[in-house]
Design a protein around this motif. Structure first.
Motif, short mmCIF file in Angstrom:
data_model
loop_
_atom_site.label_atom_id
_atom_site.label_comp_id
_atom_site.label_asym_id
_atom_site.label_seq_id
_atom_site.Cartn_x
_atom_site.Cartn_y
_atom_site.Cartn_z
N ALA A 1 0.81 -1.22 0.00
CA ALA A 1 0.00 0.00 0.00
C ALA A 1 0.85 1.27 0.00
CB ALA A 1 -0.96 0.01 1.19
N GLU B 1 4.51 2.25 5.82
CA GLU B 1 4.40 1.42 7.01
C GLU B 1 4.72 2.26 8.24
OE1 GLU B 1 7.12 -1.82 6.52
OE2 GLU B 1 6.06 -2.62 4.78
N GLU C 1 -5.66 7.83 6.59
CA GLU C 1 -5.47 6.56 5.88
C GLU C 1 -6.60 6.40 4.85
OE1 GLU C 1 -5.93 2.02 7.22
OE2 GLU C 1 -4.46 3.17 8.39
N SER D 1 -6.40 3.74 2.40
CA SER D 1 -6.52 2.31 2.13
C SER D 1 -5.41 1.57 2.87
CB SER D 1 -6.46 2.01 0.63
OG SER D 1 -5.17 2.29 0.12
N ALA D 2 -5.58 0.25 2.96
CA ALA D 2 -4.57 -0.59 3.61
C ALA D 2 -4.46 -1.88 2.82
CB ALA D 2 -4.97 -0.89 5.05
N GLY E 1 -2.51 -6.04 6.34
CA GLY E 1 -2.50 -5.06 7.42
C GLY E 1 -1.14 -4.49 7.77
N SER F 1 0.79 -2.49 5.66
CA SER F 1 1.09 -1.19 5.07
C SER F 1 -0.21 -0.45 4.76
CB SER F 1 1.95 -1.34 3.81
OG SER F 1 1.24 -2.03 2.81
N VAL F 2 -0.07 0.87 4.63
CA VAL F 2 -1.22 1.74 4.42
C VAL F 2 -0.90 2.78 3.35
CG1 VAL F 2 -2.15 1.49 6.76
CG2 VAL F 2 -0.46 3.26 6.29
N GLU F 3 -1.96 3.33 2.79
CA GLU F 3 -1.82 4.49 1.91
C GLU F 3 -2.33 5.69 2.70
OE1 GLU F 3 -3.38 6.33 -2.33
OE2 GLU F 3 -3.99 4.31 -1.77
N LEU F 4 -1.50 6.72 2.79
CA LEU F 4 -1.85 7.90 3.58
C LEU F 4 -1.85 9.14 2.71
CD1 LEU F 4 0.51 7.24 6.64
CD2 LEU F 4 -1.93 6.77 6.50
#
Length: 119
Positions: free
Chosen positions: A39, A42, A98, A100-101, A105, A107-110
């Protein structure tokens, strides 16, 4: 009281305090963001022997959390919890920035916090 950059649950405060006590002498726990995962970003936590220059700090009781300056815009308004379940234990990040992830679980998109979002 003004807008809290990052808030900590009682469980997170207790766990951070216990980690710091186990690693004395230690100034705090440092939260940064690193590029990685499917994503894109982290959350990364490390023991900090001293407060890095320029870092923001959240201090509540025995819990001291330092936040890397370049990460702050992505973390504004985040709530940090600590949970223990039958399958895992660890910090849980509830971040309003956030979008999406990844499925695992890790990593995330910020997106950067918007000025209108802060009270």
């Amino acid at each position: 009281m003004g807008f809290a950059m990052i808030t900590l649950s009682d469980a997170a405060k207790d766990h951070i305090g216990a980690l710091l006590k186990d690693h004395e002498p230690t100034a705090g726990l440092r939260l940064t963001l690193k590029k990685g995962g499917c994503a894109g970003m982290e959350y990364k936590l490390d023991i900090a022997e001293e407060k890095p220059a320029g870092d923001d700090a959240v201090e509540e009781g025995a819990a001291r959390l330092f936040i890397e300056p370049s990460a702050m815009l992505y973390l504004l308004g985040m709530h940090v919890d600590y949970e223990v379940t039958k399958l895992r234990s660890g910090f849980v990040f509830k971040n309003p920035n956030e979008v999406s992830a990844c499925g695992c679980g890790e990593s995330v998109e910020l997106i950067p916090a918007q000025a209108e979002a802060a009270p």
